[in-house]
Design a protein around this motif. Structure first.
Motif, short mmCIF file in Angstrom:
data_model
loop_
_atom_site.label_atom_id
_atom_site.label_comp_id
_atom_site.label_asym_id
_atom_site.label_seq_id
_atom_site.Cartn_x
_atom_site.Cartn_y
_atom_site.Cartn_z
N PRO A 234 59.10 23.66 104.40
CA PRO A 234 59.39 22.30 104.86
C PRO A 234 60.63 21.73 104.18
O PRO A 234 61.01 22.15 103.08
CB PRO A 234 58.14 21.51 104.47
N GLY A 235 61.26 20.78 104.84
CA GLY A 235 62.44 20.13 104.30
C GLY A 235 63.54 20.02 105.34
O GLY A 235 63.65 20.86 106.23
N GLU A 236 64.34 18.97 105.20
CA GLU A 236 65.44 18.75 106.14
C GLU A 236 66.67 19.56 105.79
O GLU A 236 67.41 20.01 106.66
CB GLU A 236 65.78 17.25 106.18
N THR A 237 66.93 19.73 104.49
CA THR A 237 68.12 20.45 104.04
C THR A 237 67.70 21.70 103.27
O THR A 237 66.52 21.86 102.89
CB THR A 237 68.99 19.57 103.14
N ILE A 238 68.67 22.58 103.04
CA ILE A 238 68.39 23.79 102.26
C ILE A 238 67.92 23.42 100.86
O ILE A 238 67.00 24.04 100.32
CB ILE A 238 69.64 24.69 102.20
N GLU A 239 68.53 22.39 100.28
CA GLU A 239 68.14 21.97 98.94
C GLU A 239 66.67 21.54 98.90
O GLU A 239 65.93 21.87 97.97
CB GLU A 239 69.03 20.82 98.46
N GLN A 240 66.24 20.80 99.93
CA GLN A 240 64.85 20.38 100.00
C GLN A 240 63.92 21.58 100.21
O GLN A 240 62.83 21.64 99.64
CB GLN A 240 64.66 19.36 101.12
N LYS A 241 64.34 22.52 101.05
CA LYS A 241 63.53 23.70 101.31
C LYS A 241 63.38 24.54 100.05
O LYS A 241 62.30 25.10 99.79
CB LYS A 241 64.15 24.53 102.43
N LEU A 242 64.44 24.67 99.25
CA LEU A 242 64.37 25.47 98.03
C LEU A 242 63.34 24.91 97.05
O LEU A 242 62.71 25.68 96.31
CB LEU A 242 65.75 25.53 97.36
N LYS A 243 63.15 23.59 97.05
CA LYS A 243 62.16 22.99 96.17
C LYS A 243 60.74 23.41 96.56
O LYS A 243 59.82 23.35 95.74
CB LYS A 243 62.28 21.47 96.19
N ASN A 244 60.54 23.80 97.82
CA ASN A 244 59.21 24.20 98.30
C ASN A 244 59.00 25.70 98.30
O ASN A 244 57.94 26.18 98.72
CB ASN A 244 59.00 23.65 99.71
N VAL A 245 60.00 26.45 97.86
CA VAL A 245 59.84 27.91 97.78
C VAL A 245 59.03 28.23 96.53
O VAL A 245 59.33 27.74 95.44
CB VAL A 245 61.21 28.61 97.71
N PRO A 246 57.98 29.05 96.65
CA PRO A 246 57.18 29.38 95.46
C PRO A 246 57.98 30.22 94.48
O PRO A 246 59.04 30.77 94.81
CB PRO A 246 56.00 30.17 96.05
N ALA A 247 57.46 30.34 93.27
CA ALA A 247 58.10 31.16 92.24
C ALA A 247 58.18 32.61 92.72
O ALA A 247 57.28 33.12 93.40
CB ALA A 247 57.32 31.07 90.94
N VAL A 248 59.26 33.27 92.37
CA VAL A 248 59.48 34.65 92.80
C VAL A 248 59.26 35.60 91.63
O VAL A 248 59.31 35.20 90.46
CB VAL A 248 60.90 34.84 93.39
N GLU A 249 59.03 36.87 91.95
CA GLU A 249 58.83 37.90 90.94
C GLU A 249 60.04 38.83 90.91
O GLU A 249 60.79 38.92 91.88
CB GLU A 249 57.57 38.72 91.23
N LEU A 250 60.18 39.52 89.79
CA LEU A 250 61.26 40.48 89.62
C LEU A 250 60.65 41.85 89.38
O LEU A 250 59.92 42.05 88.40
CB LEU A 250 62.18 40.10 88.45
N LEU A 251 60.91 42.77 90.31
CA LEU A 251 60.45 44.15 90.17
C LEU A 251 61.56 44.95 89.50
O LEU A 251 62.67 45.06 90.04
CB LEU A 251 60.10 44.74 91.54
N LEU A 252 61.28 45.47 88.32
CA LEU A 252 62.30 46.17 87.54
C LEU A 252 62.55 47.57 88.09
O LEU A 252 61.83 48.05 88.98
CB LEU A 252 61.89 46.23 86.08
N ALA A 253 63.54 48.24 87.52
CA ALA A 253 63.95 49.56 88.03
C ALA A 253 62.85 50.60 87.91
O ALA A 253 62.82 51.57 88.66
CB ALA A 253 65.21 50.03 87.30
N ASP A 254 61.91 50.42 86.96
CA ASP A 254 60.80 51.37 86.81
C ASP A 254 59.57 50.95 87.60
O ASP A 254 58.46 51.45 87.36
CB ASP A 254 60.44 51.54 85.33
#
Length: 391
Positions: A234-254
């Motif tokens: 949800p959100g009108e702008t990309i900035e607003q949408k980014l606030k609603n994006v859940p936390a992301v994970e980082l999968l390492l090289a291994d």
């Protein structure tokens, strides 16, 4: 002894007759109990279960420290001292390199001497103005002499300001001979050794200083992925949408998951026309300094489904990029059905259309099945399948 031909023929005929009789009996027996032909195969069948599922989209990424600073000399000279070693952690203001300062110290001394001369000239000009002013007031001398004295004073004042600037410039050059860390971080490789001639025109920096307390993971999305991304939150702008994006994970090289979660902070302003993608940046805290600039990995963007149909991948087959399953009707006949896949993991497809909850599907052995074929379903518990391969 004389043998009768009739007796010989009889001895030969009787065993042949017995063998023929036995053969006929076997044929009759086989025709009376024929072997089963085209028996319906027994195949495992499961009702498609619903389950809450988190689906991940993965994007290749490269990591950089929050601040990656190239340490470059701002004056020319011989490298006199190297105070740090490669890989060392340094704090802001800590000395890193020392360039021989003899030439710049002499330039500073010369500038200071010029400053003293300028100050003396200004003092003399001030004396001349002070001496001529009362004489002009009393009409003893012409005011032209006073004007000339004032002009000389202004020139002396300008020369003094110039001399002060030269001193400041010389002091700055001297300060540049001691190179200090501008930020906290880790020292990269140092390609130069003590005694090397370095300068502003050098292609290589003295070293790279990386602040890795926060790491930036850069990744890109294709245009279809970006459109889906925009429509998902949800959100009108990309900035607003980014606030609603859940936390992301980082999968390492291994293929291990980095313990700290990150947050998407930035979207580039436009698409890269050469690759048809737009760049993102996610920030990850790095309290234990595990991550370093230059690491690679994958960003995992989660999407939670409260209820979604779960289908084992081994129960599916593909035709022209479409995924199908065999469903089983009440008469134990199978029919192929296309399904819509919203995500997957190593074992399962997560289905958003084409199936209903509890609808029976053939789990395995589908290679020789055809639409309308009859099977003997062997019911398998969905719970046992999900326990064997957890989502």
């Amino acid at each position: 002894m004389k043998t009768n031909n009739h007796t010989i023929h009889t001895l030969i005929f009787v065993p042949a007759l017995i063998a023929l009789s036995l053969s006929l009996q076997n044929c009759v027996s086989r025709s009376a109990n024929p072997a089963p032909q085209n028996q319906a195969p027994a195949l495992p069948v499961m009702g498609a279960p619903e389950s809450p599922v988190t689906v991940y989209q993965e994007f290749s990424s490269s990591l950089e420290g929050k601040e990656n600073v190239e340490i470059r000399p701002q004056v020319d000279g011989y490298l006199e001292k190297i105070y740090v070693d490669e890989g060392a952690y340094v704090t802001a203001g800590q000395p890193l390199f020392k360039i021989n300062a003899q030439l710049y110290n002499e330039a500073l001394n010369n500038a200071k001497a010029s400053l003293l001369a300028a100050q003396a000239s200004m003092q003399k000009a001030q004396v001349d103005v002070d001496r001529l002013k009362p004489l002009v007031d009393n009409s003893v001398v012409s005011d032209v002499q006073l004007k000339t004295a004032k002009a000389n004073y202004n020139a002396a004042a300008a020369a003094l300001a110039q001399a002060k600037a030269m001193v400041r410039n010389a002091e700055i050059n001297v300060s540049y001979t001691l190179i200090k860390a501008p930020v906290n971080g880790y020292i990269g490789s140092i390609p130069f050794k003590t005694g090397s001639l370095v300068g502003r025109g050098e292609a290589q920096p003295l070293t790279m200083l990386s602040d890795v307390n926060t790491m930036y993971a850069y990744f890109s999305m294709s245009e279809p992925d970006f459109i889906a991304f925009k429509n998902k939150y949800p959100g009108e702008t990309i900035e607003q949408k980014l606030k609603n994006v859940p936390a992301v994970e980082l999968l390492l090289a291994d293929n291990t998951v980095y313990p700290q979660k990150g947050k998407i902070e930035l979207v580039q302003g436009q698409f890269d026309k050469t690759i048809g993608a737009i760049n993102f940046r996610a920030a990850f805290p790095n309290p234990n300094k595990i991550l370093r600039s230059g690491n690679t990995g994958k960003i995992r963007l989660p999407q939670l489904f409260n209820k979604v149909l779960v289908v084992p991948q081994e129960a599916t087959f593909e035709i022209q990029d479409k995924v199908f399953v065999f469903t089983v009707d009440a008469g134990n006949k199978v029919s192929s059905k296309p399904i819509g896949v919203s995500g997957k993991n190593a074992y399962f497809y997560f289905v958003n259309k084409g199936l209903s909850a509890g609808e029976k599907i053939v789990l395995s052995g589908t290679g020789n099945l055809k639409d309308g074929a009859q099977i003997q379903p062997q019911l398998v518990s969905a719970d046992s399948v999900l326990k064997a391969n957890p989502i």
